[in-house]
Design an enzyme around this catalytic site. Structure first.
Site, PDB file in Angstrom:
ATOM      1  N   THR A 480     -35.498 140.943  59.015  1.00  0.00           N
ATOM      2  CA  THR A 480     -35.312 139.539  58.647  1.00  0.00           C
ATOM      3  C   THR A 480     -33.976 139.268  57.979  1.00  0.00           C
ATOM      4  O   THR A 480     -33.442 138.168  58.083  1.00  0.00           O
ATOM      5  CB  THR A 480     -36.444 139.073  57.717  1.00  0.00           C
ATOM      6  OG1 THR A 480     -36.472 139.920  56.570  1.00  0.00           O
ATOM      7  CG2 THR A 480     -37.786 139.137  58.429  1.00  0.00           C
ATOM      8  N   CYS A 481     -33.442 140.234  57.251  1.00  0.00           N
ATOM      9  CA  CYS A 481     -32.176 140.009  56.561  1.00  0.00           C
ATOM     10  C   CYS A 481     -31.023 139.837  57.541  1.00  0.00           C
ATOM     11  O   CYS A 481     -29.970 139.291  57.180  1.00  0.00           O
ATOM     12  CB  CYS A 481     -31.881 141.163  55.604  1.00  0.00           C
ATOM     13  SG  CYS A 481     -33.089 141.309  54.261  1.00  0.00           S
ATOM     14  N   PHE A 482     -31.215 140.329  58.765  1.00  0.00           N
ATOM     15  CA  PHE A 482     -30.145 140.256  59.762  1.00  0.00           C
ATOM     16  C   PHE A 482     -30.551 139.438  60.991  1.00  0.00           C
ATOM     17  O   PHE A 482     -29.853 139.446  62.006  1.00  0.00           O
ATOM     18  CB  PHE A 482     -29.749 141.676  60.184  1.00  0.00           C
ATOM     19  CG  PHE A 482     -29.391 142.556  59.025  1.00  0.00           C
ATOM     20  CD1 PHE A 482     -30.280 143.509  58.542  1.00  0.00           C
ATOM     21  CD2 PHE A 482     -28.184 142.398  58.378  1.00  0.00           C
ATOM     22  CE1 PHE A 482     -29.965 144.306  57.463  1.00  0.00           C
ATOM     23  CE2 PHE A 482     -27.851 143.204  57.293  1.00  0.00           C
ATOM     24  CZ  PHE A 482     -28.749 144.153  56.836  1.00  0.00           C
TER      25      PHE A 482
END
Length: 514
Positions: A480-482
């Site tokens: 999710t961070c990327f």
């Protein structure tokens, strides 16, 4: 011992035992003076440190508008020079940008309204707000906040199934200054490291829980079943005003962090945040039948009619009624053809404002802890809704157009997995698309007006990525961070559809080891 002027000293050992109260008082005064002195020194050191940090603050936020003004005659835009950067001579070696950099101000942006689309104008306003918030809560009128890299993280630990209460209790002890520090969210029992994705997921989960009926804070709008209004009877919850203040703080913190909330308020809420006038037409989103009654009252002649109406209203609160006067001696003033418009305006004002004034002021006070509401008054209610919640519609065409592929995938006829993927997304309704988007990015919202082109990751703008893995025995996963979907190279459309649906619902959007 004799002091100046012959007055006996308080601490004379011969008189000490005779004056214990004075000794105790002087001892207490000495202690207070010492504490105040130490506090003053600490405050002075902190203030000087903040000033030094402020001097190093890099306001390197560039507003790119060149793409929007190419077709506009230069003579009509004389007030808007291209962005320029001035390098402060005292910081030129390290490349930091002086806070005196030239950017379009709000007047310049408003002068472009006749030349640019609503989306382009909103984007410029949004970037202007981001730049102002980087200067501090009030847009730089006081000392600016330290640079992001110099701030300590706000460590928030919550249980996913108690996210509202856990977040509320921890935010209650955070100072206004510390609210400007970046968040680091951890869900109990989950192992995801927060590089931005967990924070976005926390905002999404928390903003949904805000509307949980068990708290009694909001009710559905009269116009639809997905927008919410403040509940005038929220007082059944003894902590309701503290909760509203917390909700306002979360809205402000999300604006500061550039994150979107899965929150849809009625247009009236946005108008009140912007301090815009409220009229009886706003009643349509609160009570449709009541609004129709007001319209009938204004459209019809009242001569010869005895409606039995006076300038008062009965307030119902869980079966108990209280008569409220709309003006002094309102119970004695009958509604007539001559005063019916005043009656409608007063009655609407009471229903739309006075009945929820305490709740709204608590929400606004929470918002003001992070963002000065004055900074928001350059937006209209539509733009504020976009600013807080993003686009309400997920456009599959725009999504596909702005996707990026890695590790061998490509959007072409000879790559069936990608063709199947978009075929599946296009077949899904808005709710399923939102679930997929949240599974991959941590939020179900798309920034307005950029759409998927403006999707953000942990380090700024980050498109939606689809990454190929060859092991088709595994379920799809997400970073999710990327904004990355790890999609196995499945052998059929049915296999892809079943496994992707299973991954979305089985994980419950919890962060596991990838």
């Amino acid at each position: 011992m004799v002091g100046v002027g012959g007055v006996q000293h308080l601490y004379d050992p011969n008189t000490l035992g005779d004056r214990p109260l004075e000794v105790l008082f002087m001892t207490w005064m000495s202690s207070v003076a010492m504490v105040l002195s130490l506090a003053g020194c600490a405050w002075h050191r902190r203030r000087m440190q903040r000033r030094r940090e402020a001097a190093d603050l890099a306001a390197a936020i560039q507003l790119s508008i060149n793409d929007h003004i190419v077709s506009i005659p230069p003579t009509s835009l004389g007030i808007l020079p291209p962005p320029q950067v001035r390098h402060d001579s005292s910081h030129g070696r390290d490349g930091r940008v002086s806070p005196t950099a030239d950017y379009p101000n709000m007047k310049s942006i408003n002068d472009l309204k006749d030349h640019l689309s609503a989306g382009s104008i909103f984007k410029m306003k949004r970037d202007w707000l981001s730049r102002e918030l980087s200067k501090g809560r009030d847009g730089g009128k006081s000392d600016p906040s330290p640079a992001r890299s110099e701030r300590r993280l706000l460590q928030i630990v919550v249980r996913r199934d108690h996210v509202f209460q856990d977040s509320y209790l921890q935010f209650a002890s955070i100072s206004d200054d510390d609210l400007r520090n970046p968040l680091s969210i951890h869900f109990v029992g989950e192992v995801g490291r927060d590089d931005g994705g967990v924070t976005r997921d926390w905002y999404s989960v928390l903003s949904k829980e805000i509307f949980n009926p068990q708290y009694g804070l909001f009710t559905f709008s009269a116009a639809d079943d997905y927008t919410f209004q403040l509940n005038p009877n929220s007082g059944i919850n003894p902590d309701h005003l503290d909760f509203f203040r917390f909700i306002g703080t979360i809205v402000g913190k999300a604006l500061l962090d550039g994150c979107l909330l899965d929150a849809h308020f009625t247009r009236l809420v946005y108008k009140r945040i912007l301090d815009k006038p409220v009229t009886y037409h706003d009643m349509a989103t609160v009570d449709v039948q009541f609004y129709k009654s007001l319209v009938w009252l204004l459209d019809n002649k009242l001569e010869g009619m005895d409606l039995g109406l006076s300038f008062s209203v009965d307030k119902e609160n869980f079966g108990a009624y209280e008569e409220i006067e709309l003006k002094p001696k309102g119970k004695e003033i009958l509604v007539t053809e001559q005063n019916k418009r005043e009656y409608v305006d007063l009655l609407s004002g009471w229903r739309l404002k006075e009945s929820v004034e305490a709740q709204f002021q608590a929400l606004r006070a929470g918002l003001a802890r992070v963002v000065d509401p004055v900074l928001l008054q350059n937006f209209d209610e539509n733009e504020l809704e976009w600013l807080i919640g993003g686009l309400p519609i997920i456009d599959a065409v725009d999504w596909r157009k702005n996707a990026v592929y890695k590790a061998g995938y490509r959007d072409s006829a000879d790559c069936p997995v990608i063709r199947w993927f978009w075929q599946l997304v296009e077949s899904w309704d808005q709710e399923m698309r939102a679930r997929l988007l949240q599974f991959v990015t941590g939020t179900s919202k798309v920034p307005y007006p950029d759409g998927f082109k403006g999707l953000r990751g942990s380090e700024g703008v980050r498109p939606f990525h689809i990454v190929r893995v060859s092991d088709s025995s595994r379920l799809p996963q997400a970073h999710t961070c990327f904004n990355e979907l790890i999609l196995p190279d499945y052998d059929s459309y049915e296999e892809l559809a079943n496994n992707l649906t299973t991954a979305i619902f089985e994980t419950g959007n919890q962060f596991q080891l990838r």
